[in-house]
Design an enzyme around this catalytic site. Sequence first.
Site, PDB file in Angstrom:
ATOM      1  N   CYS A  29       0.844  -1.200   0.000  1.00 18.50           N
ATOM      2  CA  CYS A  29       0.000   0.000   0.000  1.00 18.50           C
ATOM      3  C   CYS A  29       0.883   1.256   0.000  1.00 18.50           C
ATOM      4  O   CYS A  29       1.490   1.599   1.019  1.00 18.50           O
ATOM      5  CB  CYS A  29      -0.906  -0.043   1.231  1.00 18.50           C
ATOM      6  SG  CYS A  29      -1.813   1.461   1.562  1.00 18.50           S
ATOM      7  N   CYS A  32      -0.055   3.879   2.572  1.00 16.62           N
ATOM      8  CA  CYS A  32       0.359   3.410   3.908  1.00 16.62           C
ATOM      9  C   CYS A  32       1.832   3.722   4.143  1.00 16.62           C
ATOM     10  O   CYS A  32       2.218   4.214   5.205  1.00 16.62           O
ATOM     11  CB  CYS A  32       0.130   1.903   4.047  1.00 16.62           C
ATOM     12  SG  CYS A  32      -1.572   1.351   3.848  1.00 16.62           S
TER      13      CYS A  32
END
Length: 109
Positions: A29, A32
Amino acid sequence: MIELNQNNFETEVLKASGYVLVDFYSEDCSPCKALKPFIHSLEKEYEGRLKFGALNVSKAIRLAISQKVIALPVIAIYKAGVKVEELVGADANRESIQEMLVKYAALKE
């Protein structure tokens, strides 16, 4: 930052006293990864007022599903075993996370 997993999530988050921030993330991600240094800086800033943990959902899929994590990133606040607030996806930005932390750091346990 406590690295959370299936073995310690209940103790470190659900049974913890006070407020706990959980960063639900995945190595795949990009948003993230971009937030990670910011979350670590907040941990230092809020030390003693909030507990911080991170859960790699790729390594704990069932746990993530049980916590209703269906998109990433998710930054959630827990209190007494209950998720009291979360920011998901694009809503999990620096400004929103900071506002959420200010609110919960000011509350008494």
